[in-house]
Write a protein that holds these residues in place. Structure first.
Motif, PDB file in Angstrom:
ATOM      1  N   LEU A 203       4.298  -3.165   3.576  1.00 22.07           N
ATOM      2  CA  LEU A 203       3.109  -3.495   2.790  1.00 22.07           C
ATOM      3  C   LEU A 203       3.008  -2.469   1.666  1.00 22.07           C
ATOM      4  N   ARG A 204       3.132  -2.934   0.428  1.00 19.95           N
ATOM      5  CA  ARG A 204       3.121  -2.046  -0.743  1.00 19.95           C
ATOM      6  C   ARG A 204       1.945  -2.396  -1.632  1.00 19.95           C
ATOM      7  N   ILE A 205       1.150  -1.400  -1.963  1.00 14.66           N
ATOM      8  CA  ILE A 205       0.016  -1.633  -2.862  1.00 14.66           C
ATOM      9  C   ILE A 205       0.560  -1.947  -4.252  1.00 14.66           C
ATOM     10  N   GLY A 206       0.187  -3.110  -4.772  1.00 17.20           N
ATOM     11  CA  GLY A 206       0.731  -3.555  -6.048  1.00 17.20           C
ATOM     12  C   GLY A 206       0.341  -2.639  -7.197  1.00 17.20           C
ATOM     13  N   ASP A 207       1.218  -2.563  -8.183  1.00 19.92           N
ATOM     14  CA  ASP A 207       0.939  -1.720  -9.357  1.00 19.92           C
ATOM     15  C   ASP A 207      -0.296  -2.222 -10.104  1.00 19.92           C
ATOM     16  N   ARG A 208      -0.594  -3.511  -9.985  1.00 21.32           N
ATOM     17  CA  ARG A 208      -1.744  -4.087 -10.674  1.00 21.32           C
ATOM     18  C   ARG A 208      -3.005  -4.095  -9.813  1.00 21.32           C
ATOM     19  N   SER A 209      -2.926  -3.545  -8.623  1.00 19.86           N
ATOM     20  CA  SER A 209      -4.098  -3.534  -7.744  1.00 19.86           C
ATOM     21  C   SER A 209      -5.225  -2.717  -8.368  1.00 19.86           C
ATOM     22  N   ARG A 210      -6.418  -3.263  -8.372  1.00 16.03           N
ATOM     23  CA  ARG A 210      -7.565  -2.593  -9.001  1.00 16.03           C
ATOM     24  C   ARG A 210      -8.235  -1.591  -8.069  1.00 16.03           C
ATOM     25  N   SER A 211      -7.731  -1.504  -6.837  1.00 22.51           N
ATOM     26  CA  SER A 211      -8.312  -0.527  -5.913  1.00 22.51           C
ATOM     27  C   SER A 211      -7.247  -0.048  -4.941  1.00 22.51           C
ATOM     28  N   PRO A 212      -7.373   1.183  -4.458  1.00 23.23           N
ATOM     29  CA  PRO A 212      -6.473   1.636  -3.397  1.00 23.23           C
ATOM     30  C   PRO A 212      -6.814   0.917  -2.095  1.00 23.23           C
ATOM     31  N   ALA A 213      -6.013   1.140  -1.095  1.00 28.78           N
ATOM     32  CA  ALA A 213      -6.258   0.520   0.209  1.00 28.78           C
ATOM     33  C   ALA A 213      -6.479   1.613   1.241  1.00 28.78           C
ATOM     34  N   GLY A 214      -7.618   1.528   1.923  1.00 28.85           N
ATOM     35  CA  GLY A 214      -7.814   2.400   3.064  1.00 28.85           C
ATOM     36  C   GLY A 214      -6.980   1.894   4.226  1.00 28.85           C
ATOM     37  N   VAL A 215      -6.523   2.803   5.041  1.00 26.83           N
ATOM     38  CA  VAL A 215      -5.686   2.450   6.188  1.00 26.83           C
ATOM     39  C   VAL A 215      -6.377   2.907   7.459  1.00 26.83           C
ATOM     40  N   SER A 216      -6.535   1.987   8.393  1.00 24.30           N
ATOM     41  CA  SER A 216      -7.044   2.359   9.720  1.00 24.30           C
ATOM     42  C   SER A 216      -6.059   1.875  10.766  1.00 24.30           C
ATOM     43  N   MET A 217      -5.853   2.706  11.784  1.00 23.93           N
ATOM     44  CA  MET A 217      -4.920   2.381  12.857  1.00 23.93           C
ATOM     45  C   MET A 217      -5.653   2.529  14.179  1.00 23.93           C
ATOM     46  N   ASP A 218      -5.773   1.406  14.880  1.00 28.07           N
ATOM     47  CA  ASP A 218      -6.556   1.376  16.120  1.00 28.07           C
ATOM     48  C   ASP A 218      -7.962   1.924  15.899  1.00 28.07           C
ATOM     49  N   GLY A 219      -8.522   1.588  14.730  1.00 28.74           N
ATOM     50  CA  GLY A 219      -9.891   1.990  14.427  1.00 28.74           C
ATOM     51  C   GLY A 219     -10.040   3.387  13.875  1.00 28.74           C
ATOM     52  N   ARG A 220      -8.946   4.127  13.736  1.00 29.26           N
ATOM     53  CA  ARG A 220      -9.011   5.482  13.207  1.00 29.26           C
ATOM     54  C   ARG A 220      -8.580   5.468  11.743  1.00 29.26           C
ATOM     55  N   VAL A 221      -9.426   5.993  10.859  1.00 26.84           N
ATOM     56  CA  VAL A 221      -9.075   6.097   9.439  1.00 26.84           C
ATOM     57  C   VAL A 221      -8.008   7.178   9.290  1.00 26.84           C
ATOM     58  N   SER A 222      -6.918   6.840   8.611  1.00 28.35           N
ATOM     59  CA  SER A 222      -5.807   7.797   8.558  1.00 28.35           C
ATOM     60  C   SER A 222      -5.318   8.115   7.150  1.00 28.35           C
ATOM     61  N   HIS A 223      -5.230   7.106   6.296  1.00 29.34           N
ATOM     62  CA  HIS A 223      -4.636   7.296   4.979  1.00 29.34           C
ATOM     63  C   HIS A 223      -5.425   6.507   3.936  1.00 29.34           C
ATOM     64  N   VAL A 224      -5.169   6.837   2.684  1.00 31.31           N
ATOM     65  CA  VAL A 224      -5.540   5.993   1.550  1.00 31.31           C
ATOM     66  C   VAL A 224      -4.268   5.783   0.748  1.00 31.31           C
ATOM     67  N   LEU A 225      -3.884   4.530   0.565  1.00 28.04           N
ATOM     68  CA  LEU A 225      -2.675   4.199  -0.175  1.00 28.04           C
ATOM     69  C   LEU A 225      -3.052   3.773  -1.592  1.00 28.04           C
ATOM     70  N   ASN A 226      -2.481   4.444  -2.587  1.00 26.41           N
ATOM     71  CA  ASN A 226      -2.714   4.136  -3.991  1.00 26.41           C
ATOM     72  C   ASN A 226      -1.636   3.173  -4.492  1.00 26.41           C
ATOM     73  N   PRO A 227      -1.854   2.553  -5.655  1.00 26.16           N
ATOM     74  CA  PRO A 227      -0.840   1.641  -6.198  1.00 26.16           C
ATOM     75  C   PRO A 227       0.547   2.268  -6.220  1.00 26.16           C
ATOM     76  N   GLY A 228       1.514   1.503  -5.716  1.00 23.49           N
ATOM     77  CA  GLY A 228       2.893   1.980  -5.635  1.00 23.49           C
ATOM     78  C   GLY A 228       3.262   2.579  -4.295  1.00 23.49           C
ATOM     79  N   GLU A 229       2.265   2.948  -3.495  1.00 25.71           N
ATOM     80  CA  GLU A 229       2.545   3.516  -2.182  1.00 25.71           C
ATOM     81  C   GLU A 229       2.629   2.402  -1.136  1.00 25.71           C
ATOM     82  N   SER A 230       3.271   2.708  -0.008  1.00 24.20           N
ATOM     83  CA  SER A 230       3.562   1.640   0.953  1.00 24.20           C
ATOM     84  C   SER A 230       3.585   2.175   2.379  1.00 24.20           C
ATOM     85  N   VAL A 231       3.607   1.231   3.311  1.00 28.58           N
ATOM     86  CA  VAL A 231       3.740   1.551   4.729  1.00 28.58           C
ATOM     87  C   VAL A 231       4.740   0.572   5.345  1.00 28.58           C
ATOM     88  N   ASN A 232       5.649   1.113   6.151  1.00 30.14           N
ATOM     89  CA  ASN A 232       6.582   0.291   6.928  1.00 30.14           C
ATOM     90  C   ASN A 232       6.046   0.142   8.345  1.00 30.14           C
TER      91      ASN A 232
END
Length: 323
Positions: free
Chosen positions: A235-264
Motif C-alpha cells: 500500500l503506497r500513498i499516492g504522490d497526488r494524495s491530498r493527505s497523509p495516512a495514519g496507520v493503526s495496527m490492532d488498534g494501536r496508532v503506529s505510523h503516519v505515511l506521507n505521499p510516496g511512503e508505503s507499507v508491505n
C-alpha cells in the motif's frame, strides 16, 4: 502441546477486583497442583504476589500464555512476541464477550488440566508481518523488524478532511488506485473486527488468507478482495494524495505515511496458537454435534455473538424465551 508447560506468562487487563481475585485463585491453584511450574507476569506496578517479573522471551522463554480479559488482552499478548514464535495461548473471559475468548474464568482448572495432560487442541491464528518504507524504498521499520499484527493493519485519513489516494500492488503488480477514507488488510481472525464493520467478508480463522477491505471508497465498484496467504500486498500513498495516512495496527496508532511512503503486508511465519474450548468438552455418546477436539468455537461465536442471519422471527422467539 507435546510436553507439559514449565513456565506460564499471565497477561491481564487492568486489575479490577474480579481480576485480582481470579489471578490470586489461579496462582494458588498452579502453585498447589503444579508446584514445579514458574509463573511470570509483565513488569508492571500491579504485578501479583506469587508471580515473577518477566524480562522478555529472549531472557525467559515461555511455554504457555494465559490471558484474563477481553479480545484486546489477547492482541496485547500477541504483541509481546513480535519477533518470534508465540507460545500457546489459553484465553479466559472476565464476563466480557469476544471471538477470542473460548473459556470462562470459572473453567480455569479444567482448562489447565487439559493442557498438562496433552489433550488441548490448537487453532493457529494467522498474523500479518508489516514493514514500512520511505520514498526511496528504504526500510523505516523500527529496528528493521516486521510489525506483527493479529487482527488488521488499517490506513486511514484520520482528522484530515481529504480522502486518501493509495496505490495498491499485489506481488508487485499494480491492482488499483484507491480513493477512500482508507484501507484495511486483515487476517481471517480480524475479518470479524474492523473489516467486518467496513463491509468485509467473514472468513473462517483456520484459513490462510489476506482480506483487503476499503473504508468508504469513492467508487461503488470497489469491493473487498480475498488473497492467498502467499501474496505480498503493498500500500503506497499516492504522490497526488491530498493527505497523509495514519496507520493503526490492532488498534494501536503506529505510523503516519506521507505521499510516496508505503507499507508491505504479508503473512507472518509466526501465527498465534490458540487453545480451543473443545479441549475440555466431555466425552458424550449418542449426542448430536461435534465431539471433543472437533467442536468449532467459531461457528458458535458467529451465532451467539454476531447473531448471524438472525431473522425477525428468531429474534421474537429469543425475546419470548427470556420471559
Amino acid at each position: 502441546m507435546k510436553h507439559p508447560p514449565k513456565s506460564i506468562l499471565i497477561v491481564n487487563k487492568l486489575r479490577t477486583q474480579p481480576v485480582i481475585l481470579a489471578i490470586d485463585a489461579f496462582l494458588e491453584h498452579v502453585h498447589t497442583k503444579y508446584p514445579g511450574v514458574r509463573v511470570f507476569h509483565e513488569d508492571r506496578p500491579d504485578i501479583p504476589h506469587g508471580a515473577e517479573v518477566w524480562q522478555g522471551a529472549k531472557v525467559q522463554p515461555i511455554d504457555l500464555v494465559v490471558t484474563l480479559g477481553g479480545d484486546g488482552t489477547i492482541l496485547h499478548a500477541s504483541s509481546l512476541f513480535s519477533t518470534a514464535a508465540v507460545p500457546p495461548v489459553l484465553s479466559f473471559s472476565m464476563g466480557t464477550l469476544g471471538f477470542l475468548l473460548p473459556f470462562h474464568i470459572d473453567d480455569f482448572s479444567r482448562a489447565l488440566e487439559s493442557v498438562f495432560q496433552g489433550k488441548a487442541t490448537i487453532l493457529n491464528r494467522m498474523r500479518l508481518a508489516c514493514r514500512f518504507y520511505d520514498q526511496e524504498l528504504m526500510n523505516i521499520s523500527k529496528d528493521n523488524d516486521d510489525w506483527q499484527v493479529m487482527n488488521e493493519i488499517a490506513l486511514h485519513r484520520g482528522s484530515s478532511p481529504h480522502l486518501n489516494t493509495i496505490d495498491i500492488f499485489v506481488d508487485g503488480q499494480h491492482l488499483t488506485e484507491a480513493v477512500s477514507d482508507g484501507l484495511i488488510v486483515s487476517t481471517p481472525t480480524g475479518s470479524t473486527a474492523y473489516s467486518l464493520s467496513a463491509g468485509g467478508p467473514i472468513v473462517h480463522p483456520s484459513l490462510s488468507a489476506l482480506v483487503l477491505t476499503p473504508i468508504c471508497p469513492r467508487s461503488l465498484s470497489f469491493r473487498p478482495l480475498v488473497f492467498p496467504a502467499s501474496s505480498l500486498i503493498t500500500l503506497r500513498i499516492g504522490d497526488r494524495s491530498r493527505s497523509p495516512a495514519g496507520v493503526s495496527m490492532d488498534g494501536r496508532v503506529s505510523h503516519v505515511l506521507n505521499p510516496g511512503e508505503s507499507v508491505n503486508v504479508q503473512a507472518s511465519p509466526y501465527p498465534v496458537p490458540c487453545i480451543n474450548r473443545s479441549s475440555i468438552v466431555e466425552e458424550q455418546s449418542n449426542v448430536e454435534g461435534a465431539g471433543p477436539g472437533k467442536e468449532d468455537d467459531w461457528v458458535r461465536d458467529i451465532n451467539n455473538l454476531l447473531q448471524y442471519n438472525a431473522t425477525f422471527r428468531s429474534k421474537a422467539l429469543l425475546r419470548h424465551s427470556r420471559t
